[in-house]
Design a protein around this motif. Structure first.
Motif, PDB file in Angstrom:
ATOM      1  N   UNK A  12       0.842  -1.191   0.000  1.00 25.49           N
ATOM      2  CA  UNK A  12       0.000   0.000   0.000  1.00 25.49           C
ATOM      3  C   UNK A  12       0.881   1.246   0.000  1.00 25.49           C
ATOM      4  N   UNK A  13       0.591   2.171  -0.909  1.00 20.77           N
ATOM      5  CA  UNK A  13       1.336   3.430  -1.005  1.00 20.77           C
ATOM      6  C   UNK A  13       0.340   4.559  -0.793  1.00 20.77           C
ATOM      7  N   UNK A  14       0.458   5.263   0.322  1.00 22.24           N
ATOM      8  CA  UNK A  14      -0.489   6.329   0.649  1.00 22.24           C
ATOM      9  C   UNK A  14       0.268   7.600   1.011  1.00 22.24           C
ATOM     10  N   UNK A  15      -0.432   8.728   0.929  1.00 18.42           N
ATOM     11  CA  UNK A  15       0.155  10.012   1.307  1.00 18.42           C
ATOM     12  C   UNK A  15      -0.910  10.886   1.947  1.00 18.42           C
ATOM     13  N   UNK A  16      -0.469  11.915   2.649  1.00 14.39           N
ATOM     14  CA  UNK A  16      -1.408  12.804   3.336  1.00 14.39           C
ATOM     15  C   UNK A  16      -1.794  14.002   2.491  1.00 14.39           C
ATOM     16  N   UNK A  17      -1.601  13.871   1.188  1.00 14.75           N
ATOM     17  CA  UNK A  17      -2.054  14.910   0.281  1.00 14.75           C
ATOM     18  C   UNK A  17      -3.558  14.848   0.076  1.00 14.75           C
ATOM     19  N   UNK A  18      -4.099  15.765  -0.710  1.00 16.02           N
ATOM     20  CA  UNK A  18      -5.552  15.759  -0.939  1.00 16.02           C
ATOM     21  C   UNK A  18      -5.994  14.506  -1.685  1.00 16.02           C
ATOM     22  N   UNK A  19      -7.183  14.021  -1.333  1.00 16.53           N
ATOM     23  CA  UNK A  19      -7.715  12.824  -1.992  1.00 16.53           C
ATOM     24  C   UNK A  19      -8.082  13.137  -3.440  1.00 16.53           C
ATOM     25  N   UNK A  20      -7.995  12.130  -4.272  1.00 15.73           N
ATOM     26  CA  UNK A  20      -8.364  12.281  -5.678  1.00 15.73           C
ATOM     27  C   UNK A  20      -9.881  12.367  -5.776  1.00 15.73           C
ATOM     28  N   UNK A  21     -10.422  13.396  -6.421  1.00 17.57           N
ATOM     29  CA  UNK A  21     -11.896  13.516  -6.527  1.00 17.57           C
ATOM     30  C   UNK A  21     -12.497  12.309  -7.241  1.00 17.57           C
ATOM     31  N   UNK A  22     -13.710  11.909  -6.864  1.00 15.36           N
ATOM     32  CA  UNK A  22     -14.339  10.722  -7.478  1.00 15.36           C
ATOM     33  C   UNK A  22     -14.465  10.832  -8.992  1.00 15.36           C
ATOM     34  N   UNK A  23     -14.779  12.051  -9.498  1.00 13.72           N
ATOM     35  CA  UNK A  23     -14.941  12.193 -10.946  1.00 13.72           C
ATOM     36  C   UNK A  23     -13.622  12.028 -11.686  1.00 13.72           C
ATOM     37  N   UNK A  24     -12.502  12.267 -10.994  1.00 12.58           N
ATOM     38  CA  UNK A  24     -11.184  12.058 -11.600  1.00 12.58           C
ATOM     39  C   UNK A  24     -10.724  10.619 -11.392  1.00 12.58           C
TER      40      UNK A  24
ATOM     41  N   UNK B 259     -11.151   7.869 -13.978  1.00 17.18           N
ATOM     42  CA  UNK B 259     -10.442   7.912 -15.266  1.00 17.18           C
ATOM     43  C   UNK B 259      -8.929   7.812 -15.138  1.00 17.18           C
ATOM     44  N   UNK B 260      -8.401   7.705 -13.927  1.00 16.03           N
ATOM     45  CA  UNK B 260      -6.950   7.827 -13.772  1.00 16.03           C
ATOM     46  C   UNK B 260      -6.174   6.688 -14.426  1.00 16.03           C
ATOM     47  N   UNK B 261      -6.818   5.520 -14.623  1.00 14.04           N
ATOM     48  CA  UNK B 261      -6.112   4.398 -15.233  1.00 14.04           C
ATOM     49  C   UNK B 261      -6.325   4.321 -16.749  1.00 14.04           C
ATOM     50  N   UNK B 262      -7.080   5.273 -17.299  1.00 16.91           N
ATOM     51  CA  UNK B 262      -7.282   5.302 -18.749  1.00 16.91           C
ATOM     52  C   UNK B 262      -6.046   5.901 -19.401  1.00 16.91           C
ATOM     53  N   UNK B 263      -5.474   5.245 -20.402  1.00 13.47           N
ATOM     54  CA  UNK B 263      -4.281   5.780 -21.068  1.00 13.47           C
ATOM     55  C   UNK B 263      -4.513   7.181 -21.625  1.00 13.47           C
ATOM     56  N   UNK B 264      -3.518   8.048 -21.444  1.00 12.22           N
ATOM     57  CA  UNK B 264      -3.476   9.415 -21.961  1.00 12.22           C
ATOM     58  C   UNK B 264      -4.301  10.395 -21.132  1.00 12.22           C
ATOM     59  N   UNK B 265      -5.007   9.915 -20.111  1.00  5.82           N
ATOM     60  CA  UNK B 265      -5.776  10.829 -19.257  1.00  5.82           C
ATOM     61  C   UNK B 265      -4.833  11.417 -18.203  1.00  5.82           C
ATOM     62  N   UNK B 266      -4.838  12.738 -18.063  1.00 12.53           N
ATOM     63  CA  UNK B 266      -3.982  13.388 -17.071  1.00 12.53           C
ATOM     64  C   UNK B 266      -4.599  14.702 -16.644  1.00 12.53           C
ATOM     65  N   UNK B 267      -4.335  15.093 -15.407  1.00 12.58           N
ATOM     66  CA  UNK B 267      -4.750  16.399 -14.896  1.00 12.58           C
ATOM     67  C   UNK B 267      -3.543  17.311 -14.687  1.00 12.58           C
TER      68      UNK B 267
ATOM     69  N   UNK C 179      -6.994   1.873  -6.809  1.00  8.76           N
ATOM     70  CA  UNK C 179      -7.061   3.031  -5.930  1.00  8.76           C
ATOM     71  C   UNK C 179      -8.046   2.727  -4.817  1.00  8.76           C
ATOM     72  N   UNK C 180      -7.569   2.783  -3.575  1.00  3.98           N
ATOM     73  CA  UNK C 180      -8.430   2.479  -2.435  1.00  3.98           C
ATOM     74  C   UNK C 180      -9.259   3.711  -2.091  1.00  3.98           C
ATOM     75  N   UNK C 181     -10.601   3.575  -2.051  1.00  9.93           N
ATOM     76  CA  UNK C 181     -11.438   4.735  -1.720  1.00  9.93           C
ATOM     77  C   UNK C 181     -11.254   5.141  -0.270  1.00  9.93           C
ATOM     78  N   UNK C 182     -11.226   6.440  -0.034  1.00 11.24           N
ATOM     79  CA  UNK C 182     -11.054   6.924   1.334  1.00 11.24           C
ATOM     80  C   UNK C 182     -10.708   8.401   1.348  1.00 11.24           C
TER      81      UNK C 182
ATOM     82  N   UNK D 266      -4.625   6.365  -1.597  1.00  8.95           N
ATOM     83  CA  UNK D 266      -3.906   5.121  -1.326  1.00  8.95           C
ATOM     84  C   UNK D 266      -4.030   4.195  -2.551  1.00  8.95           C
ATOM     85  N   UNK D 267      -2.880   3.814  -3.078  1.00  9.77           N
ATOM     86  CA  UNK D 267      -2.840   2.834  -4.147  1.00  9.77           C
ATOM     87  C   UNK D 267      -2.390   1.500  -3.556  1.00  9.77           C
ATOM     88  N   UNK D 268      -3.022   0.415  -4.036  1.00 13.62           N
ATOM     89  CA  UNK D 268      -2.756  -0.908  -3.498  1.00 13.62           C
ATOM     90  C   UNK D 268      -2.258  -1.805  -4.621  1.00 13.62           C
ATOM     91  N   UNK D 269      -1.036  -2.349  -4.446  1.00 12.23           N
ATOM     92  CA  UNK D 269      -0.492  -3.348  -5.348  1.00 12.23           C
ATOM     93  C   UNK D 269      -0.760  -4.701  -4.723  1.00 12.23           C
TER      94      UNK D 269
END
Length: 455
Positions: free
Chosen positions: A394-406, A409-417, A442-445, A449-452
């Protein structure tokens, strides 16, 4: 055993005939008014009937006792086969044989049920059997895993997880083919539900077959993007390559012609024209080379090498990845926390490919913390082995959570913010994990947090 049955049948027939003869004797005595024979024949008849009634009651009680024992799963019931009275001896033998047959049938039925339960627990499809009241008649381990439950006895228990899912299970009908999304502490699961029914002992049941279609959706998504990328790279490369080659050639010719054109009445006009051509061609060359670099980066998505797995220690691997991240971002004030349980946790995978995944996740975490200008950034890496002996990182950080609408799409190729981002980092990382027989999610919360997961 047949001669015993013949023997006892003959004895019953003898008693019946004897009773009939005594009844006839009583009747004749009454007709001839012979008081002595009336009394004697009546006593004999009553004695015979009383004996037969006691024998009937004794045997009936034994049969009822046997039925009660079978109903209560009492396998210790046994009637004595060493009695002096032949009738009791034969009846007891017959009852013991009936009991043995019934217990064998019941035992075989229980073994078959256990056999079917083991088969259900070995398949990758979750099975639920519900009655019309919503009670869970039967379920397998895969169904419990997909729903994230340890105990499941009624559909109302799903209200704690997802009220919509509870309503879906409660009101589905035979023949329905449904899809729904379920989020629990294990992540997001896309469920495919097929409903059928059966009636057993005049009670109606619905059978729900549950399948996790995340892998199927991801595979189709990745395959589609790979095909699209191959087409794009082929067409763009064919178009851009001659443009860059031609622009470089024209730039060389213009430079040569400028050296020869030292004297001319229209030198100023020529220079202005040459400058415009030079600028235009320079733009073409720069754009073409940028496109080539753009396409080459995306071509990496479709050219991931085949994993060559080997055993390595997770603790040392994670420590190296953390040091590499610190080296790449020396000015970032971020604290790294690593928790590996146990210390000698071993992973069987392609270390080089997995390092690309972890480096990309650490880079994204660092950039997210710096973009949010968090003064005390923390990145946590937690590696452990779950109850199914799968290794998770598990790789997590105390930064802002990724919005649900983003996040969708984060695993779709070529999609970036990100400004200037390629949008292929997470796509390549997920494909590497899939080729390695694992998954990246991506673990919701409240935190990112990304989980391998390595199966």
């Amino acid at each position: 055993m047949k001669h015993y049955y013949r023997y006892i049948t003959d004895r019953y027939l003898f008693r019946i005939v004897t009773s009939l003869l005594l009844a006839g004797a009583v009747t004749v005595s009454i007709i001839y008014k012979d008081l002595l024979w009336i009394v004697i024949s009546s006593l004999l008849l009553l004695t015979s009937l009383r004996w037969q009634w006691k024998l009937y009651r004794r045997h009936t009680q034994k049969v009822l006792f046997l039925l009660d024992a079978i109903e209560n799963n009492d396998a210790s019931i046994h009637f004595s086969e060493h009695e002096d009275i032949p009738d009791n001896h034969i009846v007891n033998q017959a009852l013991n044989r009936v009991a043995s047959i019934l217990y064998n049938v019941k035992s075989e039925t229980a073994q078959q049920e256990k056999y079917y339960e083991l088969i259900l627990d070995c398949i990758n499809t979750g099975i639920l059997v519900l009655n019309d009241a919503g009670a869970v008649y039967q379920k397998n381990n895969e169904a419990l895993r997909l729903l994230g439950l340890e105990v499941f006895t009624h559909v109302s228990q799903l209200n704690r997880i997802d009220a919509n899912l509870m309503g879906l299970f409660a009101h589905c009908h035979p023949g329905d083919k449904l899809q729904t999304r379920l989020s629990n502490e294990r992540g997001t699961v896309n469920l495919s539900i097929r409903v059928s029914d059966i009636t057993i002992r005049q009670e109606h049941f619905r059978i729900l077959a549950l399948n996790d279609i995340n892998n199927e959706l991801d595979e189709k998504e990745i395959d589609s993007w790979i095909r699209l990328t191959r087409v794009l790279t082929h067409e763009i490369m064919n178009s851009v390559t001659p443009i860059t080659s031609l622009s470089d050639t024209l730039l060389t010719l213009i430079q040569g012609s400028e050296e020869l054109k030292t004297k001319s009445e229209s030198i100023s006009s020529y220079k202005e024209t040459a400058d415009e051509i030079r600028n235009g061609l320079h733009t073409i060359s720069t754009t073409g080379k940028g496109l080539l670099s753009f396409v080459e980066n995306y071509r990496r998505f479709t050219r991931i090498p085949k994993p060559e797995p080997s055993l390595f220690y997770v603790k040392g691997f994670i420590n190296r990845m953390v040091e590499l991240a610190r080296h790449q971002y020396p000015d970032s004030h971020i604290t790294f926390h690593s928790h590996i349980t146990p210390d000698d946790l071993i992973l069987y995978a392609d270390e080089n490919l997995i390092s690309q995944v972890l480096i990309n996740l650490l880079k994204n975490a660092i950039q997210a913390i710096e973009a949010a200008e968090i003064p005390e950034g923390i990145i946590t890496l937690h590696a452990y082995c779950n109850e199914n002996e799968a290794v998770l990182i598990e790789v997590s950080n105390n930064g802002p959570a990724i919005p649900p609408e983003v996040a969708e799409h984060i695993f779709i190729p070529f999609f970036t913010t990100k400004e200037g981002g390629s949008g292929i980092g997470l796509s390549i990382s997920r494909q590497i994990m899939r080729l390695s027989g694992g998954s990246l999610s991506l673990h919701p919360g409240k935190e990112t947090m990304f989980v391998l997961k390595f199966n």
